[in-house]
Design a protein around this motif. Sequence first.
Motif, PDB file in Angstrom:
ATOM      1  N   THR A 336       0.852  -1.185   0.000  1.00 54.47           N
ATOM      2  CA  THR A 336       0.000   0.000   0.000  1.00 54.47           C
ATOM      3  C   THR A 336       0.884   1.230   0.000  1.00 54.47           C
ATOM      4  O   THR A 336       1.798   1.332   0.828  1.00 54.47           O
ATOM      5  N   GLY A 337       0.626   2.159  -0.912  1.00 52.03           N
ATOM      6  CA  GLY A 337       1.419   3.380  -1.005  1.00 52.03           C
ATOM      7  C   GLY A 337       0.567   4.622  -0.876  1.00 52.03           C
ATOM      8  O   GLY A 337      -0.665   4.546  -0.779  1.00 52.03           O
ATOM      9  N   TYR A 338       1.226   5.764  -0.884  1.00 50.51           N
ATOM     10  CA  TYR A 338       0.532   7.044  -0.742  1.00 50.51           C
ATOM     11  C   TYR A 338      -0.578   7.198  -1.770  1.00 50.51           C
ATOM     12  O   TYR A 338      -1.651   7.721  -1.471  1.00 50.51           O
ATOM     13  N   GLU A 339      -0.323   6.711  -2.990  1.00 50.04           N
ATOM     14  CA  GLU A 339      -1.321   6.859  -4.060  1.00 50.04           C
ATOM     15  C   GLU A 339      -2.604   6.090  -3.771  1.00 50.04           C
ATOM     16  O   GLU A 339      -3.664   6.361  -4.361  1.00 50.04           O
ATOM     17  N   ASP A 340      -2.542   5.114  -2.834  1.00 49.26           N
ATOM     18  CA  ASP A 340      -3.724   4.313  -2.487  1.00 49.26           C
ATOM     19  C   ASP A 340      -4.544   4.946  -1.368  1.00 49.26           C
ATOM     20  O   ASP A 340      -5.644   4.502  -1.075  1.00 49.26           O
ATOM     21  N   TYR A 341      -4.004   5.982  -0.719  1.00 47.96           N
ATOM     22  CA  TYR A 341      -4.703   6.608   0.407  1.00 47.96           C
ATOM     23  C   TYR A 341      -5.921   7.392  -0.069  1.00 47.96           C
ATOM     24  O   TYR A 341      -5.957   7.913  -1.186  1.00 47.96           O
ATOM     25  N   GLY A 342      -6.895   7.519   0.825  1.00 50.05           N
ATOM     26  CA  GLY A 342      -8.035   8.387   0.581  1.00 50.05           C
ATOM     27  C   GLY A 342      -7.718   9.812   1.006  1.00 50.05           C
ATOM     28  O   GLY A 342      -6.602  10.118   1.448  1.00 50.05           O
TER      29      GLY A 342
END
Length: 448
Positions: A336-342
């Motif tokens: 999980t990376g920053y781009e996956d955060y809401g």
Amino acid sequence: MGNYNRFWRWHFYAALFITPLLITLTLSGIGYLFYTDVENRAYADLFFGKSSKTETLTVDEGIKQARDQFDGFAVSKVIMLDEPYNTRLTMKNAAGEQKYVFLDEQNQTIGSQDARYTFSNVMRETHSSLFVGGTVVNYLVELAATWAIFLLVSGLYLTFKGRVWKQSPKLSPRQSKKKRHAIVGTIITIPMIIIIFTGLPWSAFMGDFIYTASQKYPSLGQPQVEALTSDMSEVPWATRKNEAPASTDAHAHHGGMNAATELTNESNRLPIEQLMQKIEEARISKPYSIVYPGSDDGVYTVSKSSNTGVTGLDVSPYEEMTAYFDQYSGRLIAQTGYEDYGILAKWFTWGIPLHEGHLFGWANKLLNTVVCLAFLLVIFWGIKTWLSRKAEKQEFAPPKVSSPISFGFLSFVVVLGVIMPLFGISLLVVALIEGILHITRGKRGRTA
């Protein structure tokens, strides 16, 4: 004047009760802003020093050597930092005591620290729980932070309603202090509220509420993975309490073993040296932390975070990442990376390092320091104003308000209570106490 006097009275009593806590939180917060600078100098021998031994060991041999040296302690985390920093091990014993052990570039042991008494941990524990800990103390600290918001906003109202900046230039010493208190407080209100709100994700009550909301709604937080919780400080805030996947390759790689006792044998687990090769294949660069599996079906948790509290480990919010590797085969299970955060998780991924003073380097540290020092000045002038008031033999507190509570005042405290639930609960307690006192006074009056 009813609303003005009511705000003034609440502002005064709130300040009277929480000022000692606010001073402690502000001073420890300033200390924490500079923890990396302090530690780089204070612990230079551990962070950058070299052993007198010239033999080169593998990481796993270095870990074994450290384990043998500190009997009763087991390694729970390995932190791989960029040069010139040494590798750092976190070791824990059965009593829950922690040590930080440092390995040089030959993986030879340099020395150790008692984790509880490092500068960063002392500052952080003082700032978050007054170095005492416990749920009650954590709630007390959070309560002080939320009431500080009330102080700032109510102070803003009093400043503009009272037209403080238009007062005559020929002021008494008390009026002069009051004017400074009001004007500087107004200037720092917005930056101080930002600093407080970006620290609330770590709080006991509201922090848990924010995190739960971010996990329940992936568009706000980030997607869940699967089983096993983690509360490691080196893991990003957005994934810190996430459920991690399980290692599923145990049977395939170890002859179909079923007994849990057999799987606890570390000889079955993939060595760190080989895991690092898997990490490199996954294109994960240093610095990163490796958290050991907590059970036989647990995983290696590898993470890069912007808010670790570890000197040399913080990265840009864009680089945040949490990956899970099978503890037996080293297979990358999930990442999980920053781009996956809401939205919420992304906001706090930027907000927390802003609060800690390292989002944009020294400018961030200096800005936070100036705001905190100005806040201390506001507190100082507030106390001086009150002491001057007493010296002039005026009332101890602002006058009581006999008029009914206005809709505007009620709306204001209700909105703050909804935004900050612990503040709202404290208001209900205050209202309950006031109600009891009102009834008691009424009974006394009728008896008399």
